[in-house]
Motif scaffolding. Structure first.
Motif, PDB file in Angstrom:
ATOM      1  N   ASP B  42      14.805  60.546  16.647  1.00 27.25           N
ATOM      2  CA  ASP B  42      14.166  59.490  17.426  1.00 27.25           C
ATOM      3  C   ASP B  42      13.923  58.218  16.619  1.00 27.25           C
ATOM      4  O   ASP B  42      13.918  57.122  17.172  1.00 27.25           O
ATOM      5  N   ARG B  43      13.720  58.364  15.318  1.00 26.03           N
ATOM      6  CA  ARG B  43      13.493  57.166  14.514  1.00 26.03           C
ATOM      7  C   ARG B  43      14.726  56.261  14.553  1.00 26.03           C
ATOM      8  O   ARG B  43      14.623  55.042  14.606  1.00 26.03           O
ATOM      9  N   TYR B  44      15.870  56.889  14.510  1.00 29.70           N
ATOM     10  CA  TYR B  44      17.124  56.139  14.576  1.00 29.70           C
ATOM     11  C   TYR B  44      17.289  55.528  15.953  1.00 29.70           C
ATOM     12  O   TYR B  44      17.553  54.327  16.093  1.00 29.70           O
ATOM     13  N   LEU B  45      17.120  56.338  16.964  1.00 31.20           N
ATOM     14  CA  LEU B  45      17.355  55.855  18.337  1.00 31.20           C
ATOM     15  C   LEU B  45      16.389  54.743  18.708  1.00 31.20           C
ATOM     16  O   LEU B  45      16.788  53.727  19.280  1.00 31.20           O
ATOM     17  N   ALA B  46      15.126  54.933  18.376  1.00 32.36           N
ATOM     18  CA  ALA B  46      14.115  53.957  18.767  1.00 32.36           C
ATOM     19  C   ALA B  46      14.257  52.643  17.995  1.00 32.36           C
ATOM     20  O   ALA B  46      13.892  51.580  18.499  1.00 32.36           O
ATOM     21  N   ARG B  47      14.786  52.719  16.803  1.00 29.27           N
ATOM     22  CA  ARG B  47      14.933  51.504  15.991  1.00 29.27           C
ATOM     23  C   ARG B  47      16.076  50.634  16.487  1.00 29.27           C
ATOM     24  O   ARG B  47      16.022  49.411  16.420  1.00 29.27           O
ATOM     25  N   LEU B  48      17.102  51.288  16.970  1.00 31.97           N
ATOM     26  CA  LEU B  48      18.314  50.551  17.312  1.00 31.97           C
ATOM     27  C   LEU B  48      18.426  50.201  18.794  1.00 31.97           C
ATOM     28  O   LEU B  48      19.009  49.178  19.134  1.00 31.97           O
ATOM     29  N   PHE B  49      17.925  51.066  19.656  1.00 32.51           N
ATOM     30  CA  PHE B  49      18.220  50.939  21.080  1.00 32.51           C
ATOM     31  C   PHE B  49      16.951  50.818  21.911  1.00 32.51           C
ATOM     32  O   PHE B  49      15.950  51.472  21.644  1.00 32.51           O
TER      33      PHE B  49
END
Lengths: 102, 198
Positions: B42-49
């Motif tokens: 989620d850290r990746y997803l929330a940061r980018l999208f």
């Protein structure tokens, strides 16, 4: 944590997340990671992994090529972020653009 | 033919009002995005999208990695049109949305919108595609002409009377990638989205 220790922690993270085609252990701390093959997507992964490891967040002002260009440049920015986070009085004014330009 | 085409889309092409055509492209391995989702979640997803982007990428079997990858490529491609000289906008400030007809459009928020304004960039068009484990996106728009000096090229000639040491786009992407990191909410239309299977 000394800056050397921090750089070695960063080196481990770059090795794990940077997806470089070279042995990260052989890279100098000032060596250009983009030149070594780090892509923009990989640099995002390195950033997020660093945020996890050091419990900081890279603010938008630090999102520049120079920040992630080398192990040492990431170390310098992290040092500032960590000192801000710990609320050190009289710390240096953040200078995120201190690293060499591309 | 290719030479003529290249000339007509050169970086010095001028439109009305002295605007210059800007184009950006980026290429991403879908597996890399998959790996990021697995490891950083989620850290990746929330940061980018944005939430809307994630909703656009959700299918019956969950998030479509190739759609995420194409959107990441689109954000980087748009960044190359915006050309920040200082820090770059957050990835979520460059939002790629899908229209009902399947085409994608770019929406700029916050720092990205400010940067666009500063650079005289109005409409940004974007096109996405993915196949064979790769996702690609191209972005185009007009902006104020680039008045920076050319980077000095290495000295030396070859037998053809001069070696142009300028990087081609692929080389440029691999090495410099325009993380210049370094601009009202524009609803920019469309263009060609990937119409690939989910």
């Amino acid at each position: 944590m000394t800056s050397d220790q921090r750089n070695e922690a960063i080196r481990s993270i770059v090795a794990e997340h940077g997806r470089l085609p070279v042995d990260v252990g052989t890279l100098g701390v000032d060596e250009d990671l983009y030149e070594a093959g780090m892509t923009s997507h990989a640099s995002v992964n390195v950033m997020i992994a660093l945020e996890d490891a050091f419990d900081v967040e890279f603010p938008q002002a630090t999102l520049r090529r120079a920040t992630f260009q080398s192990i040492a440049s990431m170390g310098r920015v992290l040092e500032v972020l960590l000192s801000e986070a710990s609320g050190e009085a009289g710390g240096p004014v953040p200078s995120y653009g201190a690293s060499a330009t591309a | 033919m290719a030479d003529v085409l290249a000339t007509s889309i050169s970086s010095t092409a001028r439109g009305e009002g002295g605007q210059a055509l800007r184009v950006g492209v980026d290429l991403v391995a879908v597996a890399d995005v998959g790996r990021s989702v697995d490891r950083l979640g989620d850290r990746y997803l929330a940061r980018l999208f944005t939430d809307d982007e994630l909703a656009d990428c959700r299918g019956p079997r969950g998030l479509r990695l190739e759609s995420l990858a194409a959107r990441f490529a689109a954000k980087e491609a748009v960044l190359k049109v915006l050309r920040p000289s200082g820090s770059r906008p957050e990835w979520r400030d460059i939002e790629v949305r899908r229209r009902g007809g399947g085409w994608s459009e770019v929406r700029l928020h916050g720092e990205a919108a400010r940067l666009a304004q500063a650079e005289g960039v109005g409409h940004v068009s974007v096109s996405l595609s993915h196949e064979a484990g790769l996702a690609v996106a191209v972005a185009a728009g007009t902006g104020r002409p680039d008045d920076t000096a050319l980077v000095a090229t290495a000295a030396g000639t070859d037998q053809h009377g001069g070696h142009d040491d300028a990087h081609d786009d692929a080389h440029d992407d691999a090495q410099h990638d325009h993380e210049h990191h370094d601009h009202e909410h524009h609803d920019h239309d469309h263009d060609h989205n990937e119409r690939k299977r989910a």
